[in-house]
Design an enzyme around this catalytic site. Structure first.
Site, PDB file in Angstrom:
ATOM      1  N   GLY A  34      43.336 -10.895 -79.793  1.00  0.00           N
ATOM      2  CA  GLY A  34      44.609 -10.379 -80.276  1.00  0.00           C
ATOM      3  C   GLY A  34      45.465 -11.423 -80.973  1.00  0.00           C
ATOM      4  O   GLY A  34      46.654 -11.226 -81.163  1.00  0.00           O
ATOM      5  N   ALA A  35      44.857 -12.543 -81.372  1.00  0.00           N
ATOM      6  CA  ALA A  35      45.635 -13.600 -82.027  1.00  0.00           C
ATOM      7  C   ALA A  35      45.477 -13.550 -83.539  1.00  0.00           C
ATOM      8  O   ALA A  35      46.020 -14.392 -84.254  1.00  0.00           O
ATOM      9  CB  ALA A  35      45.209 -14.968 -81.501  1.00  0.00           C
ATOM     10  N   GLY A  36      44.718 -12.591 -84.036  1.00  0.00           N
ATOM     11  CA  GLY A  36      44.545 -12.481 -85.483  1.00  0.00           C
ATOM     12  C   GLY A  36      43.566 -13.501 -86.041  1.00  0.00           C
ATOM     13  O   GLY A  36      43.613 -13.833 -87.221  1.00  0.00           O
ATOM     14  N   ASP A  69      37.362 -10.048 -92.824  1.00  0.00           N
ATOM     15  CA  ASP A  69      37.085 -10.793 -91.589  1.00  0.00           C
ATOM     16  C   ASP A  69      35.587 -10.905 -91.342  1.00  0.00           C
ATOM     17  O   ASP A  69      35.054 -11.989 -91.090  1.00  0.00           O
ATOM     18  CB  ASP A  69      37.750 -10.100 -90.390  1.00  0.00           C
ATOM     19  CG  ASP A  69      39.251  -9.954 -90.578  1.00  0.00           C
ATOM     20  OD1 ASP A  69      39.796 -10.622 -91.475  1.00  0.00           O
ATOM     21  OD2 ASP A  69      39.865  -9.167 -89.841  1.00  0.00           O
ATOM     22  N   ASP A  86      42.336  -7.353 -99.237  1.00  0.00           N
ATOM     23  CA  ASP A  86      40.917  -6.909 -99.250  1.00  0.00           C
ATOM     24  C   ASP A  86      40.788  -5.411 -99.518  1.00  0.00           C
ATOM     25  O   ASP A  86      39.990  -4.999-100.367  1.00  0.00           O
ATOM     26  CB  ASP A  86      40.144  -7.354 -97.991  1.00  0.00           C
ATOM     27  CG  ASP A  86      40.736  -6.935 -96.655  1.00  0.00           C
ATOM     28  OD1 ASP A  86      41.841  -6.352 -96.641  1.00  0.00           O
ATOM     29  OD2 ASP A  86      40.074  -7.198 -95.631  1.00  0.00           O
ATOM     30  N   SER A 127      37.171  -9.938 -82.898  1.00  0.00           N
ATOM     31  CA  SER A 127      36.315  -8.746 -82.918  1.00  0.00           C
ATOM     32  C   SER A 127      35.259  -8.847 -84.015  1.00  0.00           C
ATOM     33  O   SER A 127      34.091  -8.515 -83.782  1.00  0.00           O
ATOM     34  CB  SER A 127      37.144  -7.468 -83.046  1.00  0.00           C
ATOM     35  OG  SER A 127      37.963  -7.524 -84.168  1.00  0.00           O
ATOM     36  N   SER A 171      29.985 -10.738 -70.258  1.00  0.00           N
ATOM     37  CA  SER A 171      30.814 -11.715 -70.958  1.00  0.00           C
ATOM     38  C   SER A 171      31.296 -12.708 -69.920  1.00  0.00           C
ATOM     39  O   SER A 171      31.509 -12.336 -68.761  1.00  0.00           O
ATOM     40  CB  SER A 171      31.998 -10.990 -71.596  1.00  0.00           C
ATOM     41  OG  SER A 171      33.116 -11.840 -71.634  1.00  0.00           O
ATOM     42  N   GLU A 194      33.371  -1.273 -86.968  1.00  0.00           N
ATOM     43  CA  GLU A 194      34.791  -1.329 -86.607  1.00  0.00           C
ATOM     44  C   GLU A 194      35.519  -0.065 -87.092  1.00  0.00           C
ATOM     45  O   GLU A 194      36.311   0.520 -86.371  1.00  0.00           O
ATOM     46  CB  GLU A 194      35.414  -2.590 -87.215  1.00  0.00           C
ATOM     47  CG  GLU A 194      36.869  -2.732 -86.893  1.00  0.00           C
ATOM     48  CD  GLU A 194      37.238  -4.103 -86.363  1.00  0.00           C
ATOM     49  OE1 GLU A 194      36.357  -4.953 -86.163  1.00  0.00           O
ATOM     50  OE2 GLU A 194      38.443  -4.311 -86.165  1.00  0.00           O
TER      51      GLU A 194
HETATM   52  C1  GLA Z   1      43.155  -7.776 -90.764  1.00  0.00           C
HETATM   53  C2  GLA Z   1      42.028  -6.923 -91.342  1.00  0.00           C
HETATM   54  C3  GLA Z   1      41.530  -7.503 -92.670  1.00  0.00           C
HETATM   55  C4  GLA Z   1      42.692  -7.785 -93.631  1.00  0.00           C
HETATM   56  C5  GLA Z   1      43.803  -8.536 -92.929  1.00  0.00           C
HETATM   57  C6  GLA Z   1      45.045  -8.685 -93.782  1.00  0.00           C
HETATM   58  O1  GLA Z   1      42.670  -9.032 -90.398  1.00  0.00           O
HETATM   59  O2  GLA Z   1      40.944  -6.839 -90.439  1.00  0.00           O
HETATM   60  O3  GLA Z   1      40.579  -6.643 -93.234  1.00  0.00           O
HETATM   61  O4  GLA Z   1      43.142  -6.604 -94.223  1.00  0.00           O
HETATM   62  O5  GLA Z   1      44.198  -7.922 -91.721  1.00  0.00           O
HETATM   63  O6  GLA Z   1      44.798  -9.510 -94.873  1.00  0.00           O
END
Ligand code: GLA
Length: 392
Positions: A124-126, A174, A38, A130, A69, A162
Site C-alpha cells: 500500500g505504499a505505491g 507497474d 499510462d 502487487s 508468505s 489485476e
Molecule cells: C498506479 C497504476 C499505474 C499508473 C499509476 C499512475 O500505480 O497501477 O498503472 O496509472 O498509478 O501513474
C-alpha cells in the site's frame, strides 16, 4: 534475502522433497516521471527498485497448489481444478489471477506446486508490491512449465490479472517496469505501443531517496477510476475537433491551448492539461538525463508534482508536506509524489552529502506537521524479474 535463507524457510514451511527448489525475484518500481499517463497512451519513465518479492517454487507430485508468505502464518491450498473459482479478497488473489490468465493463454499448470513468497516492498505504499507479486508468479511458473518467458507478454498478462481478477483498473506501467527493468536504467515506455527504450540512469553524486508517508492510500481505487473516466470525457470533447486523436496524451500542448474553449468544465480542462504537459515533461526529462543535466531533471520532477497537486488533484496533505520539506534541503534537486497518489511515497533526487540531513530534517518536520512517522529508502535502480541461480 539470500538464496540459502529462503531455501531454509521453504523447507521449514513445506518439508523435504526429491524435487529441486527454484528461486525467482521481481522488484518493486518507482516512477521517476510521467504520472497518470499510462492509461492515456503516452510516455512514462519508471525504474525497477533494488528490493522486491522473492518466490521459491517446488513442483509437487499431485495436483495441489499451495501458497505461503513469510508475512502470514497460514498456507492456502487449492486443487488445480478449483483455482480461480472464487476470490478470497486476500493477497493470494494476485498469484491466482495470474494462474487463471496463464490458463486463458492455454498454459495450464501441468502439476501442483508449493510456492513461498518473501516480500520486501511495503504494502500500500505505491511501490507496486502487487505488480511485483504478479510478475514474479508469471515468470516463475513459465520457467517451471518450460514455456517461453516474453517479458512484455508477462507484463500484459499480469495487468489483465489485476484488471480482471483482482478488479483494479490500473494501467500497464507497474507490471511493465517490474518485468522489464534493467540495472541502472530507467525505462522510457510508450504506453500505447509498448515500445520502450532503456535510458541510462547515471546520477553520479545524487541519490534517489524514496520517502514513505505511511499514509495508507485511502479511496485510491475509486478516485483512480474517476480520473480515468474524466480523461475519457476530456478525450471525447477533443475528438470532436481532432477526430484522429486516439489518446489524450497524443495532443500537443499548443493544440490544447487552441482548443481550451471546448471545455465548459474547468476540472476536465485541468485533467487534460496535466496529461498533455506531463507527457511532454517525460520527453524533456529523457533529454535532460541524456545530457547529464540533473538540475533540469529535478525541475521537471518539481513541475510534475505541482501539476499532480493542482491540476490532476491526486496528491494529499501528507505528500505535499513531504515534498515541501524535501525541497527545503540544500542538495535536493527535485521532489515529487510517485505512483497513483492519495498517500504512498515521494521520490527525491538528493546530493549524497545531504542524504543524512535530508532523512533527519524531512522526517522531523513531517512528524511535526502530520503526526505520522515517515520512512526513507535510499535506493539504486535494480533488475527486472529474474531467476536467482547462484548466490549473489
Ligand atoms: C498506479 C497504476 C499505474 C499508473 C499509476 C499512475 O500505480 O497501477 O498503472 O496509472 O498509478 O501513474
Amino acid at each position: 534475502m539470500k538464496k540459502q535463507e529462503i531455501e531454509q524457510l521453504f523447507q521449514s514451511r513445506y518439508g523435504d522433497s526429491q524435487e529441486n527448489i527454484f528461486i525467482f525475484n521481481a522488484p518493486g518500481r518507482v516512477n521517476l516521471i510521467g504520472e497518470h499517463i499510462d492509461y492515456n497512451g503516452g510516455y512514462v519513465l519508471p525504474a525497477a527498485l533494488e528490493f522486491g518479492t522473492t518466490l521459491a517454487v517446488r513442483r509437487r507430485g499431485d495436483r495441489k497448489v499451495t501458497f505461503a508468505s513469510d508475512n502470514f502464518p497460514y498456507v492456502v491450498e487449492y486443487d488445480l481444478g478449483e483455482l480461480g473459482r472464487s476470490k478470497g479478497g486476500e493477497w493470494v488473489d494476485y498469484p491466482i489471477g495470474v494462474i487463471s490468465e496463464l490458463g486463458k493463454l492455454d498454459i495450464p499448470l501441468t502439476s501442483g506446486y508449493d510456492l513461498l513468497y518473501y516480500g520486501e516492498i511495503p504494502n500500500g505504499a505505491g511501490l507496486s508490491s502487487s505488480a511485483s507479486l504478479e510478475v514474479v508468479t508469471a515468470f516463475a511458473l513459465l520457467v517451471m512449465e518450460g514455456k517461453e518467458q516474453d517479458k512484455v507478454e508477462i507484463a500484459r498478462l499480469s495487468q489483465r490479472a489485476e484488471n480482471h481478477y483482482v478488479g483494479v483498473n490500473s494501467g500497464i506501467m507497474d507490471q511493465f517496469a517490474v518485468a522489464n527493468g534493467a540495472k541502472d536504467h530507467a525505462i522510457l515506455l510508450m504506453c500505447d505501443t509498448l515500445e520502450y527504450e532503456l535510458v541510462p540512469f547515471r546520477t553520479g553524486l545524487y541519490k534517489l531517496v524514496i520517502g514513505n508517508t505511511n499514509k495508507r492510500r485511502g479511496l485510491v481505487d475509486s478516485k483512480y477510476n474517476e480520473r480515468r473516466s474524466q480523461c475519457d470525457e476530456a478525450l471525447s470533447l477533443l475528438q470532436a475537433h481532432e477526430p484522429k486523436l486516439q489518446y489524450l496524451a497524443h495532443l500537443q500542448p499548443e493544440r490544447l491551448r487552441q482548443l481550451e474553449t471546448v471545455f465548459d468544465n474547468r476540472v476536465l480542462l485541468n485533467r487534460a492539461k496535466h496529461v498533455i504537459e506531463e507527457n511532454a515533461r517525460v520527453l524533456a526529462s529523457v533529454e535532460a538525463l541524456k545530457a547529464n543535466d540533473l538540475h533540469r531533471f529535478g525541475e521537471l520532477m518539481n513541475a510534475s508534482h505541482d501539476s499532480l497537486r493542482d491540476l490532476y488533484e491526486v496528491s494529499c496533505t501528507e505528500l505535499d508536506v513531504m515534498v515541501e520539506e524535501a525541497r527545503q534541503i540544500e542538495g535536493t534537486l527535485g521532489s515529487r509524489m510517485t505512483g497513483a497518489g492519495f498517500g504512498g511515497c515521494t521520490v527525491s533526487l538528493v546530493h549524497e552529502d545531504a542524504v543524512a540531513s535530508f532523512v533527519d530534517q524531512v522526517g522531523d518536520a513531517y512528524r511535526r506537521r502530520t503526526g505520522l512517522e515517515a520512512e526513507f529508502y535510499v535506493c539504486g535502480v535494480g533488475h527486472g524479474v529474474h531467476e536467482i541461480k547462484e548466490e549473489n
